[in-house]
Design a protein around this motif. Structure first.
Motif, short mmCIF file in Angstrom:
data_model
loop_
_atom_site.label_atom_id
_atom_site.label_comp_id
_atom_site.label_asym_id
_atom_site.label_seq_id
_atom_site.Cartn_x
_atom_site.Cartn_y
_atom_site.Cartn_z
N PHE A 80 0.93 -1.18 0.02
CA PHE A 80 -0.07 -0.01 -0.05
C PHE A 80 0.64 1.11 0.01
O PHE A 80 0.32 2.40 0.02
CB PHE A 80 -1.05 -0.07 1.13
CG PHE A 80 -1.80 1.29 1.36
CD1 PHE A 80 -2.84 1.50 0.49
CD2 PHE A 80 -2.00 1.66 2.80
CE1 PHE A 80 -3.61 2.81 0.82
CE2 PHE A 80 -2.84 2.73 3.16
CZ PHE A 80 -3.69 3.11 2.06
N GLN A 81 2.13 1.27 0.34
CA GLN A 81 2.86 2.51 0.29
C GLN A 81 4.18 2.28 -0.55
O GLN A 81 4.53 1.53 -0.99
CB GLN A 81 3.49 2.54 1.88
CG GLN A 81 4.15 1.17 2.20
CD GLN A 81 4.67 1.32 3.40
OE1 GLN A 81 5.89 1.29 3.96
NE2 GLN A 81 3.95 1.09 4.66
N GLY A 82 4.64 3.77 -0.66
CA GLY A 82 5.90 3.82 -1.44
C GLY A 82 6.42 5.35 -1.29
O GLY A 82 6.25 5.64 -0.13
N LEU A 83 7.47 5.59 -1.93
CA LEU A 83 8.43 6.83 -1.92
C LEU A 83 8.09 7.66 -3.01
O LEU A 83 8.50 7.25 -4.21
CB LEU A 83 9.61 6.44 -1.60
CG LEU A 83 10.69 7.28 -1.28
CD1 LEU A 83 10.53 7.91 0.00
CD2 LEU A 83 12.28 6.76 -1.34
N SER A 84 7.70 8.90 -2.94
CA SER A 84 7.75 9.95 -4.17
C SER A 84 9.25 10.49 -4.45
O SER A 84 10.16 10.33 -3.48
CB SER A 84 6.69 10.96 -3.76
OG SER A 84 7.46 11.94 -2.97
N GLU A 85 9.24 11.03 -5.69
CA GLU A 85 10.62 11.56 -6.11
C GLU A 85 11.12 12.63 -4.96
O GLU A 85 12.29 12.69 -4.97
CB GLU A 85 10.30 12.42 -7.42
CG GLU A 85 11.48 12.04 -8.30
CD GLU A 85 11.24 12.73 -9.77
OE1 GLU A 85 11.42 12.30 -10.79
OE2 GLU A 85 10.15 13.56 -9.84
N THR A 86 10.20 13.17 -4.52
CA THR A 86 10.66 14.40 -3.38
C THR A 86 11.08 13.59 -2.02
O THR A 86 11.11 14.50 -0.99
CB THR A 86 9.46 15.48 -3.43
OG1 THR A 86 8.32 14.79 -3.09
CG2 THR A 86 9.29 16.05 -4.53
N GLY A 87 10.95 12.30 -2.02
CA GLY A 87 11.19 11.74 -0.82
C GLY A 87 10.24 11.63 0.24
O GLY A 87 10.36 11.38 1.54
N ARG A 88 8.84 11.67 -0.14
CA ARG A 88 7.70 11.72 0.92
C ARG A 88 7.14 10.23 0.55
O ARG A 88 7.22 9.74 -0.46
CB ARG A 88 6.91 12.76 0.55
CG ARG A 88 7.35 14.37 0.67
CD ARG A 88 7.83 14.55 2.05
NE ARG A 88 6.90 14.33 3.28
CZ ARG A 88 6.14 15.48 3.91
NH1 ARG A 88 6.51 16.62 3.60
NH2 ARG A 88 5.40 15.27 4.84
N ILE A 89 6.66 9.93 1.65
CA ILE A 89 5.96 8.40 1.98
C ILE A 89 4.55 8.89 1.25
O ILE A 89 3.75 9.81 1.44
CB ILE A 89 5.47 7.91 3.31
CG1 ILE A 89 6.60 8.27 4.22
CG2 ILE A 89 4.56 6.72 3.33
CD1 ILE A 89 7.76 6.96 3.75
#
Ligand code: ASP
Ligand code: MG
Length: 412
Positions: free
Chosen positions: A137-146
């Protein structure tokens, strides 16, 4: 060693006992010689609670903090699952999305997975680790946010891992033992299907058979990931569930494989709109701008340059649709005389890839409904689906009679 992905939904990890039960299933796949990637959901009810906490704290919340909060349920189950496996002497460890990292877009609360690098986990498999437990259900965006992938998103995590690791299969453990010909709560004649094609599953998933997140099926179809839906509560052997696979793997396709129903659809009619080029664009443009998902559309025959336009959309989007249409009533001269919303309808659909090569399915569906005295309000078809809107009070009757008419009791 071949990689197998096993996903456990919220009810399958609802307590420490359930987690143990799930871990035993993982252990038997390890002994069968698989390297296993386990994708876990949050314990049942946990995500709802977290969503409520976020909303209560800040109704118009910062989407990044919302994701930080609601993704946390999966972290707990991932750690607990890894510990449980270690207690059983199985080399296992947990990964949160950012540690893999599961790279996603930055559309918070509905992020899309962009890439899953496999090196990190593969190196550990080479070092003797047997199970990688990953928080779904989760990941990491390019800007380093969950980020999170939208409700039900751990199905999509599981399929994405299966595609990235070229897994032999992706097993989705849930609280039902497979995909049924229809909702077993509506007719006891409903039967579990042994196999269903991606396309049929996609229609059924988006039509409200809530077993799999629609996006996970799309992804499985794109990467040809064999998906199996099965129960984690069923101890009978073999526990085969339903295989969701490509059409080529299904020898004899059913004309109709399932009857789906949905109560969440409303019928909207614009009475007396001008019948001339550009009118449909003037109506559906503003609706799409505000994010109304229009499903079925009918335009009636015009008389004296005026016509009625009917469409369906999810019930909870009716207010939004009304607002958009009333707002643009005078632009582009849609100038309808009035707008009628009917929320007392249900959508019933017959789905089957066999429809492509067999005629008469629509006729049989309409005749069956007519025999029961059920009036059809709107019809829509695709290559493998026929949907009708009817009065909601006839929903059960329609499902039961269509299930009988298409002999679904005998379908496998
Ligand atoms: N825990 C998340 C949810 O309840 C994701 C999932 O279970 O698939 O939506
Ligand atoms: Mg789910």
């Amino acid at each position: 060693m071949p990689v197998l992905v096993m996903k456990f939904g919220g009810t399958s990890v609802a307590s420490l006992d359930e987690i143990k039960n799930a871990a035993k299933r993982v252990a038997s796949e390890v002994s069968a010689g698989h390297s296993v990637i386990v994708i876990v959901s949050a314990m049942a009810g946990k995500t709802n609670e977290l969503v409520q906490w976020a909303n209560e704290t800040s109704p118009l919340h910062d989407a990044r903090e919302y994701d930080a909060i609601v993704s946390s349920g999966e972290n707990v189950t991932a750690g607990l699952m890894a510990l449980t496996l270690q207690e059983m002497d199985i080399p296992a460890r947990s990964w949160q999305g950012w540690q893999v990292p599961v790279k996603t877009s930055s559309a918070h609360s509905s992020a899309r997975i962009e890439e899953i690098p496999t090196k990190n986990i593969m190196d550990k498999f080479s070092d003797g680790m047997r199970v990688a437990v990953v928080a779904g259900f989760q990941g990491l965006s390019e800007t380093g946010r969950i980020t999170t992938l939208g409700r039900g998103g751990s199905d999509t995590t599981a399929v994405a891992f299966a595609a990235a690791f070229e897994a032999i299969r992706c097993d989705i453990y849930t609280d039902v033992d497979g995909i049924y010909t229809t909702d077993p709560r509506i007719t006891e004649k409903a039967r579990r299907l042994n196999k269903i094609s991606f396309e049929e599953m996609l229609e059924l998933a988006s039509l409200g058979a809530k077993v799999l997140q629609t996006r996970s099926v799309e992804l499985a179809m794109r990467f040809n990931v064999k998906l199996r839906v099965l129960s984690s509560f069923d101890d009978k052997e073999p526990n085969i569930g339903t295989l969701v696979c490509s059409e080529e793997e299904i020898m004899e396709s059913n004309v109709v494989s399932g009857i789906a129903h949905s109560k969440d659809e409303a019928k909207m009619t614009l009475i007396s709109v001008a019948d001339r080029p550009g009118i449909a664009a003037a109506i559906f443009g503003p609706l799409s701008e505000v994010g109304v998902n229009v499903d079925m559309i009918i335009q009636n025959i015009a008389e004296e340059g005026r016509t009625d336009m009917t469409f369906s959309c999810p019930t909870d989007q009716v207010l939004k649709a009304e607002k958009a249409l009333n707002g643009s009533k005078d632009d582009g001269d849609i100038n309808f005389s009035h707008l009628v919303a009917d929320t007392n309808v249900a959508k019933i659909s017959a789905v089957g890839i066999g429809m492509r090569s067999q005629s008469g399915v629509a006729a049989k569906m309409f005749q069956t409904l007519s025999n029961e005295g059920i009036n059809i309000k709107v019809i829509a078809t695709s290559e493998i689906k026929i949907s009708v809107l009817i009065d909601r009070k006839y929903m059960e009757l329609a499902v039961q009679s269509l299930h009988d008419a298409f002999d679904l009791e005998k379908v496998t």
